[in-house]
Design an enzyme around this catalytic site. Structure first.
Site, PDB file in Angstrom:
ATOM      1  N   GLU A  39       0.896  -1.355   0.094  1.00 50.63           N
ATOM      2  CA  GLU A  39       0.023  -0.020   0.044  1.00 50.63           C
ATOM      3  C   GLU A  39       0.817   1.096  -0.065  1.00 50.63           C
ATOM      4  O   GLU A  39       0.768   2.188   0.924  1.00 50.63           O
ATOM      5  CB  GLU A  39      -1.113  -0.137   1.136  1.00 50.63           C
ATOM      6  CG  GLU A  39      -2.110  -1.127   1.051  1.00 50.63           C
ATOM      7  CD  GLU A  39      -3.066  -1.241   2.067  1.00 50.63           C
ATOM      8  OE1 GLU A  39      -3.174  -0.194   3.049  1.00 50.63           O
ATOM      9  OE2 GLU A  39      -3.732  -2.353   1.894  1.00 50.63           O
ATOM     10  N   GLU A  65      -5.183  -8.653  -0.660  1.00 46.82           N
ATOM     11  CA  GLU A  65      -5.783  -8.538   0.629  1.00 46.82           C
ATOM     12  C   GLU A  65      -7.123  -8.118   0.135  1.00 46.82           C
ATOM     13  O   GLU A  65      -7.396  -7.351  -0.846  1.00 46.82           O
ATOM     14  CB  GLU A  65      -5.300  -7.170   1.261  1.00 46.82           C
ATOM     15  CG  GLU A  65      -4.016  -7.609   2.061  1.00 46.82           C
ATOM     16  CD  GLU A  65      -3.835  -6.421   2.963  1.00 46.82           C
ATOM     17  OE1 GLU A  65      -4.489  -5.732   3.346  1.00 46.82           O
ATOM     18  OE2 GLU A  65      -2.509  -6.087   3.138  1.00 46.82           O
TER      19      GLU A  65
END
Length: 486
Positions: free
Chosen positions: A158, A271
């Site tokens: 991220e 995810e």
């Protein structure tokens, strides 16, 4: 009335088991712990996954990157070997997250997580590339090219979020990090698979593909993360998270997946879950069981990997969970109690490899040599008057729905068939509500029993045309798994 219909001889094709491709875990050092590893063994025995992904491989606690007195880098892979040997021993391979930054390479002291992982760009990009190359060469020497050919290397986590990447120009600085890492992987072997950008909300993907093509940077897959929440800030400045509609999650994944496929890349969702908070009680609720199945079914064909975040509540990004059920991400809680979400994956794992054509979009019909299975569910996004943190901590009795009729043809005529049904729903395989009902929680064994799905068995005789038909009671957010011996 809902009627699930199928002819068990009308083969759709091989079941797409993309849902079992990967499972998430918190960080490398957590997976090494005895209880976390034992829970992973349980997962692999009941609902096996091909791959596992976790953070923290380059955290200083793993001891990989060091400097001698002269400032020269040297490496210690002993903990890495213990971890990766143990994973391969139980039949699960890694999606190796190359990040965040080893302490010896950091350009600043900014960290993320309770366990403090450095999150700045490398001070020296040549050293960053050298570390990646050394790690991949070590993996190759220990496990062999044929094994590493099957692994995936994902760069960072991220980087689009300030939480995970401290940089004044995050996108362009990430592209530099990715280029250095991907070239390092390919220097070891051009066949090894590397990808990114592992962004939250599936951001930067068109820009990332364009960058890699313009600079001839190696890229084998696209990865990203997505959750199913909407939220705003209350008067105290706290985020109030509320469940969003299914299409918020599935629609975005399907859109991005089609774009990636059109560009020639698979999409790996490394995810995903209902919520991105590790303190969200939706993860403990029976609501999650049908929700998982609904998203998996909707995203079939557009996502090539769906890695649920995570398999265990032994997870410490914001510290150690303070209660047995604290809204942790896991399919299993810290005391090894199986949540309703676990059963969704276990039921999927038990489906036969041959999928049968079915009229219902929220169902699978499959068969093996000696069995037909019907897995179906209804997933309802509940109307919330409070945020998840309050709403899902209270008992949520489900509304009764009309019975479901199951009509299956293609059986022998006038023969009795034995049918078993497992049901997960409110107070059925619903350990969290059992926990709410027993505040003292003295008896763990009672909770283990409460975590088991409701079991039903009966027999049905096929008619003169070889058709079986029966009805099952239904409530909101219920999952039913039918097995018929043939």
């Amino acid at each position: 009335m809902r009627n699930i219909k199928a002819d068990i001889n009308e083969r759709k094709g091989a079941l797409d088991r993309y849902f079992a491709k990967c499972i998430g875990a918190g960080r490398a050092a957590e997976v090494m712990r005895h209880e976390a590893y034992e829970q992973l063994r349980t997962v692999q025995s009941e609902c096996p996954f091909e791959y596992i992904r976790f953070h923290g491989l380059f955290h200083d606690e793993m001891g990989i990157v060091n400097r001698d007195d002269s400032g020269k880098l040297f490496y210690n892979f002993q903990y890495v070997d213990i971890l990766f040997d143990s994973l391969l021993d139980i039949g699960i391979r890694p999606v190796v997250e190359l990040g965040l930054i080893p302490g010896e390479l950091r350009s600043g002291d900014d960290t993320v997580f309770w366990w403090k992982m450095y999150k700045t760009p490398p001070k020296d990009f040549s050293e960053w590339g050298a570390v990646i190359e050394a790690l991949v060469r070590h993996f190759t020497a220990r496990y062999g090219k044929n094994e590493i050919d099957k692994w995936f290397f994902e760069v960072w986590n991220e980087p689009d979020l300030e939480s995970f990447f401290r940089s004044d120009d995050r996108m362009n600085d990430y592209f530099k990090i990715y280029e250095s890492a991907s070239r390092a992987v390919k220097r070891v072997d051009p066949d090894y698979k590397v990808g990114g950008p592992a962004t939250a909300g599936l951001r930067w993907i068109p820009e990332f593909i364009a960058f890699c093509r313009e600079k001839s940077v190696p890229l084998d897959f696209i990865s990203g993360h997505y959750y199913c929440l909407k939220g705003d800030f209350d008067a105290d400045g706290k985020v109030r998270l509320v469940m969003n509609d299914h299409s918020y999650l599935s629609g975005t994944i399907n859109k991005i997946g089609k774009q990636c496929h059109s560009e020639g890349y698979p999409l790996y969702m490394t995810e995903w879950s209902a919520s991105y908070s590790s303190r969200d009680p939706v993860h403990d609720s029976y609501f999650s069981a049908p929700f998982i199945l609904e998203i998996i079914k909707r995203c079939e064909g557009n996502a090539d990997m769906m890695s649920y975040w995570t398999y265990t509540d032994i997870f410490e990004e914001v510290g150690i969970g303070q209660t047995p059920f604290h809204g942790g991400f896991g399919l299993i809680n810290m005391q090894a109690l199986k949540k309703p979400a676990f059963h969704s994956y276990r039921m999927l794992a038990e489906l036969g490899n041959e999928e049968i054509e079915c009229n219902d979009k929220s169902a699978y019909v499959c068969r093996k040599k000696d069995e037909v299975e019907v897995l179906f569910w209804n997933s309802v996004i509940l109307r919330q008057d409070t945020p998840n943190s309050e709403f899902f901590t209270r008992p949520l009795p489900s509304k009764k729905l009309e019975d479901v009729t199951v009509t299956l043809s293609g059986f022998e005529v006038n023969r009795k068939y034995e049918i078993s049904v497992e049901t997960v729903g409110y107070k059925m395989g619903d350990v969290y509500n059992a926990y709410l009902d027993t505040p003292t929680r003295e008896e763990t064994e009672a909770l283990k029993e409460a975590s088991k799905p409701k079991q039903t068995a009966f027999s049905v005789k096929s008619n003169d045309c070889g058709m079986l038909e029966f009805t099952l009671p239904q409530t909101e957010n219920q999952v039913d798994f039918i097995k018929i011996k043939i």
